[in-house]
Scaffold this motif. Structure first.
Motif, PDB file in Angstrom:
ATOM      1  N   ASP A   1       0.620  -1.198   0.042  1.00 48.09           N
ATOM      2  CA  ASP A   1       0.032   0.038  -0.033  1.00 48.09           C
ATOM      3  C   ASP A   1       0.880   1.201   0.007  1.00 48.09           C
ATOM      4  O   ASP A   1       0.380   2.350   0.427  1.00 48.09           O
ATOM      5  N   GLU A   2       2.025   1.004  -0.621  1.00 50.53           N
ATOM      6  CA  GLU A   2       3.014   2.235  -0.510  1.00 50.53           C
ATOM      7  C   GLU A   2       3.526   2.319  -1.931  1.00 50.53           C
ATOM      8  O   GLU A   2       3.663   1.474  -2.567  1.00 50.53           O
ATOM      9  N   LEU A   3       4.017   3.548  -2.239  1.00 51.04           N
ATOM     10  CA  LEU A   3       4.883   3.694  -3.496  1.00 51.04           C
ATOM     11  C   LEU A   3       6.221   4.453  -3.168  1.00 51.04           C
ATOM     12  O   LEU A   3       6.084   5.316  -2.190  1.00 51.04           O
ATOM     13  N   GLU A   4       7.030   4.600  -4.110  1.00 45.23           N
ATOM     14  CA  GLU A   4       8.141   5.419  -4.041  1.00 45.23           C
ATOM     15  C   GLU A   4       8.488   6.378  -5.182  1.00 45.23           C
ATOM     16  O   GLU A   4       8.526   5.792  -6.526  1.00 45.23           O
ATOM     17  N   PHE A   5       8.391   7.590  -5.055  1.00 43.00           N
ATOM     18  CA  PHE A   5       8.777   8.537  -5.933  1.00 43.00           C
ATOM     19  C   PHE A   5      10.195   8.742  -6.087  1.00 43.00           C
ATOM     20  O   PHE A   5      10.745   9.049  -5.319  1.00 43.00           O
TER      21      PHE A   5
ATOM     22  N   LEU B   1      -3.681  15.780   7.043  1.00 44.42           N
ATOM     23  CA  LEU B   1      -3.395  14.644   6.605  1.00 44.42           C
ATOM     24  C   LEU B   1      -2.706  14.471   5.013  1.00 44.42           C
ATOM     25  O   LEU B   1      -3.191  15.100   4.255  1.00 44.42           O
ATOM     26  N   THR B   2      -1.473  13.902   5.095  1.00 39.11           N
ATOM     27  CA  THR B   2      -0.811  13.890   3.907  1.00 39.11           C
ATOM     28  C   THR B   2      -0.553  12.330   3.561  1.00 39.11           C
ATOM     29  O   THR B   2      -0.610  11.460   4.480  1.00 39.11           O
ATOM     30  N   HIS B   3      -0.147  12.347   2.192  1.00 44.45           N
ATOM     31  CA  HIS B   3       0.522  10.963   1.786  1.00 44.45           C
ATOM     32  C   HIS B   3       1.604  10.602   1.903  1.00 44.45           C
ATOM     33  O   HIS B   3       2.464   9.419   1.828  1.00 44.45           O
ATOM     34  N   PHE B   4       2.605  11.591   2.466  1.00 43.56           N
ATOM     35  CA  PHE B   4       4.164  11.607   2.771  1.00 43.56           C
ATOM     36  C   PHE B   4       4.391  10.593   3.936  1.00 43.56           C
ATOM     37  O   PHE B   4       3.813  10.480   5.197  1.00 43.56           O
ATOM     38  N   ILE B   5       5.260   9.704   3.867  1.00 43.38           N
ATOM     39  CA  ILE B   5       5.674   8.725   4.701  1.00 43.38           C
ATOM     40  C   ILE B   5       7.105   8.874   5.133  1.00 43.38           C
ATOM     41  O   ILE B   5       7.589   9.511   6.313  1.00 43.38           O
ATOM     42  N   SER B   6       8.189   9.027   4.110  1.00 49.76           N
ATOM     43  CA  SER B   6       9.718   9.202   4.465  1.00 49.76           C
ATOM     44  C   SER B   6      10.494   9.754   3.086  1.00 49.76           C
ATOM     45  O   SER B   6       9.733   9.533   1.745  1.00 49.76           O
ATOM     46  N   ILE B   7      11.588   9.793   3.428  1.00 50.95           N
ATOM     47  CA  ILE B   7      12.525  10.304   2.286  1.00 50.95           C
ATOM     48  C   ILE B   7      13.851   9.447   2.461  1.00 50.95           C
ATOM     49  O   ILE B   7      14.707   9.617   3.058  1.00 50.95           O
TER      50      ILE B   7
ATOM     51  N   MET C   1      10.899   9.771  -2.387  1.00 52.00           N
ATOM     52  CA  MET C   1       9.887   9.838  -1.390  1.00 52.00           C
ATOM     53  C   MET C   1       9.249   8.729  -1.331  1.00 52.00           C
ATOM     54  O   MET C   1       8.432   8.390  -2.380  1.00 52.00           O
ATOM     55  N   ARG C   2       8.787   8.093  -0.033  1.00 56.01           N
ATOM     56  CA  ARG C   2       7.846   6.941   0.204  1.00 56.01           C
ATOM     57  C   ARG C   2       6.587   7.644   0.513  1.00 56.01           C
ATOM     58  O   ARG C   2       6.563   8.559   1.325  1.00 56.01           O
ATOM     59  N   VAL C   3       5.619   7.297  -0.190  1.00 58.90           N
ATOM     60  CA  VAL C   3       4.033   7.762   0.066  1.00 58.90           C
ATOM     61  C   VAL C   3       3.213   6.601  -0.122  1.00 58.90           C
ATOM     62  O   VAL C   3       3.419   5.507  -0.347  1.00 58.90           O
ATOM     63  N   LYS C   4       2.025   7.031   0.643  1.00 62.82           N
ATOM     64  CA  LYS C   4       0.897   6.038   0.733  1.00 62.82           C
ATOM     65  C   LYS C   4       0.158   5.810  -0.669  1.00 62.82           C
ATOM     66  O   LYS C   4       0.336   6.841  -1.576  1.00 62.82           O
TER      67      LYS C   4
END
Length: 322
Positions: free
Chosen positions: A37-41, A82-88, A94-97
């Motif tokens: 359930d995560e993506l990476e940009f 609330l944002t989709h940001f998880i980590s860098i 960037m890791r996002v939901k």
């Protein structure tokens, strides 16, 4: 479509990831195992204007955008947004939901969850760019943006109040649409639409306040949103960067100059050399569009410095430790 066919330079993915989507300037990866359930940009050094990917890389551009957007996502999180940001995990990644992308509007309604809202929200604070063109050409009545019918409007005039407009997000060519069409294609209720607008204004109040103290004016910018698995509003993509927003030098503005500190600098380059006029004529006539020319070395260096400088002005941080 491959990354090469789309004009985007793709680097190798991290182990355990596979290519999910290739955009004009970002490459998106999904995980082959948990977390699904995560993506990476991956923010590339590519740059695009007028829906064209320029065949020139801008050194440090991807990293500057990733780190600038991370700065603002953390600000939003601290504000309770609330944002989709998880980590860098890396300076340009960037890791996002992950949310669903639904291209068929008929499959979106007021009960749909965990999806990208297929709209872009542009909030404008000054008369600039396409807004100036529409006002001066009469395509947009000045009373619609808060001016009196007899007011004199010039480039750079501050709007009486923030002006929010909406465009499509997932269509081949984005188009400005009415409130009613925006709600219809996105599954938004009036209350949900109003909540998005209030969220934008709240975020921009923070953006405008911070950058003013660092010598910048926030002219306009776009934001994108999604609903999470409980249909809570969630800020997504990137915002507050040189690609999504327009900034001016505050001191120069107060002296009557408009010094572009965003991707607008590159758009102006192509207008000065005549490319934009050729492109506009081709599009109006339905003819093949001319290829966009690469940037010369001097312009590349200037643009790279612009992105790095803007990161430092926006965040108050050094791009590289000396």
């Amino acid at each position: 479509m491959s990354a090469a066919e789309n004009g985007v330079t793709k680097t190798d993915s991290n182990p355990g990831m596979k290519l999910f989507k290739v955009g004009k300037v970002k490459v998106v990866y999904e995980f082959e195992q948990e977390p699904l359930d995560e993506l990476e940009f991956e923010f590339t050094d590519n740059i695009s204007v007028f829906d064209k990917v320029i065949p020139t890389n801008i050194p440090s551009k991807g990293e500057s955008l990733c780190r600038t957007s991370t700065f603002w996502f953390k600000r939003a999180d601290n504000m309770g947004i609330l944002t989709h940001f998880i980590s860098i995990p890396a300076p340009n990644r960037m890791r996002v939901k992950k949310v669903d992308i639904i291209n068929d509007y008929s499959k979106i309604n007021g009960s749909t969850k965990n999806y990208l809202i297929p709209l872009e929200f542009i909030c404008r604070y000054y008369v600039a760019g396409s807004l100036h063109n529409r006002l001066t050409s009469g395509k947009l009545d000045q009373t619609e943006v808060g001016f009196g019918s007899g007011a004199k409007i010039e480039y750079g005039t501050e709007l009486p109040e923030p002006f929010i407009e909406v465009t499509t997000k997932l269509e081949p060519v984005d188009r400005t649409i009415s409130l009613e069409e925006a709600k219809k294609i996105s599954g938004l209720s009036q209350d949900e639409y109003d909540n998005i607008c209030n969220t934008i204004l709240t975020l921009d109040e923070k953006v405008n306040s911070e950058i003013k103290s660092r010598g910048l004016i926030h002219v306009d910018g776009k934001k994108e949103f999604a609903f999470d698995r409980e249909r809570n509003l969630m800020l997504i993509d990137t915002f507050g960067t040189a690609d999504e927003d327009r900034f001016w030098d505050r001191e120069k503005y107060e002296n009557g100059e408009f010094v572009e500190l965003s991707k607008e600098y590159v758009r102006q380059h192509y207008k000065k050399i005549g490319y934009y006029d050729l492109l506009a004529r081709a599009r109006d006539a339905g003819e093949p569009e001319p290829d966009i020319l690469p940037l010369d070395d001097v312009t590349v260096e200037s643009v790279s410095k612009l992105y790095i400088s803007l990161f430092e002005k926006i965040t108050g941080q050094r791009f590289r430790d000396e």
